[in-house]
Design an enzyme around this catalytic site. Structure first.
Site, PDB file in Angstrom:
ATOM      1  NE  ARG A 132       6.360   8.880 -71.069  1.00 42.38           N
ATOM      2  CZ  ARG A 132       7.474   9.375 -70.851  1.00 42.38           C
ATOM      3  NH1 ARG A 132       7.750  10.300 -71.727  1.00 42.38           N
ATOM      4  NH2 ARG A 132       8.335   8.936 -70.050  1.00 42.38           N
ATOM      5  NE  ARG A 173     -18.744  23.029 -55.873  1.00 43.53           N
ATOM      6  CZ  ARG A 173     -18.658  24.061 -54.943  1.00 43.53           C
ATOM      7  NH1 ARG A 173     -18.388  23.439 -53.749  1.00 43.53           N
ATOM      8  NH2 ARG A 173     -19.500  25.048 -54.985  1.00 43.53           N
ATOM      9  CG  PHE A 202     -30.037  26.966 -68.522  1.00 47.93           C
ATOM     10  CD1 PHE A 202     -29.447  26.410 -69.672  1.00 47.93           C
ATOM     11  CD2 PHE A 202     -30.218  26.381 -67.487  1.00 47.93           C
ATOM     12  CE1 PHE A 202     -29.217  24.819 -69.518  1.00 47.93           C
ATOM     13  CE2 PHE A 202     -30.395  24.920 -67.581  1.00 47.93           C
ATOM     14  CZ  PHE A 202     -29.907  24.316 -68.681  1.00 47.93           C
ATOM     15  CB  THR A 206     -23.940  32.859 -68.270  1.00 45.08           C
ATOM     16  OG1 THR A 206     -24.369  33.912 -67.202  1.00 45.08           O
ATOM     17  CG2 THR A 206     -22.673  33.443 -68.743  1.00 45.08           C
ATOM     18  CB  CYS A 231     -26.632  25.905 -81.433  1.00 51.70           C
ATOM     19  SG  CYS A 231     -28.452  26.712 -81.507  1.00 51.70           S
ATOM     20  CB  CYS A 287     -23.479  24.022 -56.520  1.00 46.86           C
ATOM     21  SG  CYS A 287     -22.992  23.125 -57.983  1.00 46.86           S
ATOM     22  CB  CYS A 316     -27.742  28.191 -85.156  1.00 42.51           C
ATOM     23  SG  CYS A 316     -28.888  26.411 -85.051  1.00 42.51           S
TER      24      CYS A 316
END
Length: 357
Positions: free
Chosen positions: A19, A78, A139, A141, A178, A203, A263
């Site tokens: 599929r 979740r 942020f 990481t 970036c 969370c 970058c």
């Protein structure tokens, strides 16, 4: 319905992915590219589990999952790869995810790595993969992933979710903007989740809907498949957000910053370890985090975290609370002392969960 035997892949694989092969943008050639591809997911929470499930079912040939945490009962609402028994056994998330994914698709090479990604091990853990995927919760990481991806010249996909809101962006080094182009400015990185208290919503402080993680991980998985089947021209360059509660969807093009720290100038301060907060041992079974890049409204932070922690005390100079078996003391300049552990990865995880990073 029967299928022609004129294809090159083996009949069993063709039937399994039939599929997906029928979808014109993938086809048999694209499916074979998926089977030959590899990806690494950093973080195995709500986003990481949903993303891994989608990619393994799609037939990405090799998948590595890197995560430092273990399964807890609160994850089950979740984090779709885990079961009650995983929480009862307190299994490392990477281990539990690997076990479940092997049952879903035995034809995919799956490796769960229990590790805390840092500047010291990032290149070793992420090198050699076609794509790097974000399932993290802070942020610090994410900017490390951005540095490594640009340094290795490997595409990566940023994603984040909190409450009912999520955001994602595909980064193709040298081609698109970036994460530093999009989020770094004169001050610390901010997004919709930043609050007036100087701390980020997480969370663990404002909750999260599994549906929000499902939507964002689906977008992230689609972008990943585009890149892995060779349709990169239609991937990247846009910051996409969706709020499942309000129904608001937004997608904006992000321009490359010609002066970008990462970058453009290749100043990889996160990869080199210069941007991470300094951690030291502080007395018996304590870690001190020397984070001085923010000013915290301790009273506002106290009100926000009170429903989810124990023994909250705040006096204008410091905020103290318990997350058994740990005790956290937070100062207005962002510095923190975490009692009850000498493990710096545990201290960093607790700081990210309740203060943000």
């Amino acid at each position: 319905m029967g299928f022609s035997l004129s294809y090159s892949m083996d009949p069993k694989s063709y039937e399994r992915y039939s599929r997906q092969i029928l979808f014109g943008e993938i086809g048999e050639h694209g499916q074979q590219r998926l089977l030959d591809a590899s990806a690494v997911i950093v973080g195995c929470g709500a986003l990481g589990t949903a993303l891994a499930n989608l990619l393994v079912r799609a037939g990405v040939g090799k998948l590595r999952i890197v995560d430092r945490d273990f399964v807890e009962p609160s994850n089950l609402q979740r984090q779709t790869l885990f079961e009650e028994s995983d929480a009862q056994e307190a299994l490392p998330k990477a281990v539990a995810a690997e076990r479940r994914l092997r049952l879903i698709n035995s034809g995919v090479s799956i490796e769960g790595v229990v590790a805390d990604l840092s500047s010291k091990n990032a290149e070793d853990l992420l090198h050699g993969f076609s794509l790097i995927l974000d399932g993290t919760d802070n942020f610090e990481t994410r900017f490390l992933l951005n540095d490594v991806a640009i340094h290795l010249n490997v595409p990566w996909i940023y994603a984040a979710v909190v409450a009912s809101y999520g955001v994602t962006m595909t980064v193709r080094p040298g081609v698109t903007a970036c994460l530093a182009c999009a989020l770094e400015s004169d001050g610390p990185p901010q997004d919709k989740s930043a609050s007036l208290s100087g701390a980020e919503d997480t969370c663990d402080t404002v909750g999260v809907l599994g549906a929000a993680a499902g939507v964002i991980s689906s977008i992230e998985a689609t972008e990943a498949i585009k890149l892995l089947v060779g349709k990169s021209e239609s991937a990247g360059g846009r910051l996409t957000s969706f709020d499942v509660w309000s129904g608001r969807f937004q997608s904006v093009r992000v321009a490359r910053n010609p002066e970008c720290r990462a970058c453009a100038r290749h100043d990889f301060k996160y990869l080199e370890g210069d941007a991470q907060p300094h951690l030291t041992m502080c007395g018996r079974d304590s870690v001190q985090i020397h984070e001085r890049r923010r000013q915290l409204d301790l009273a506002a932070l106290s009100r926000r975290i009170a429903p989810t922690v124990a023994e909250v005390r705040e006096n204008g100079f410091l905020l103290r609370f318990r997350v058994p078996p740990y005790e956290m003391t937070i100062f207005a300049d962002g510095r923190a002392i975490i009692k009850g552990t000498r493990d710096t990865s545990v201290a960093r995880s607790l700081y990210a969960r309740y203060i943000g990073a």
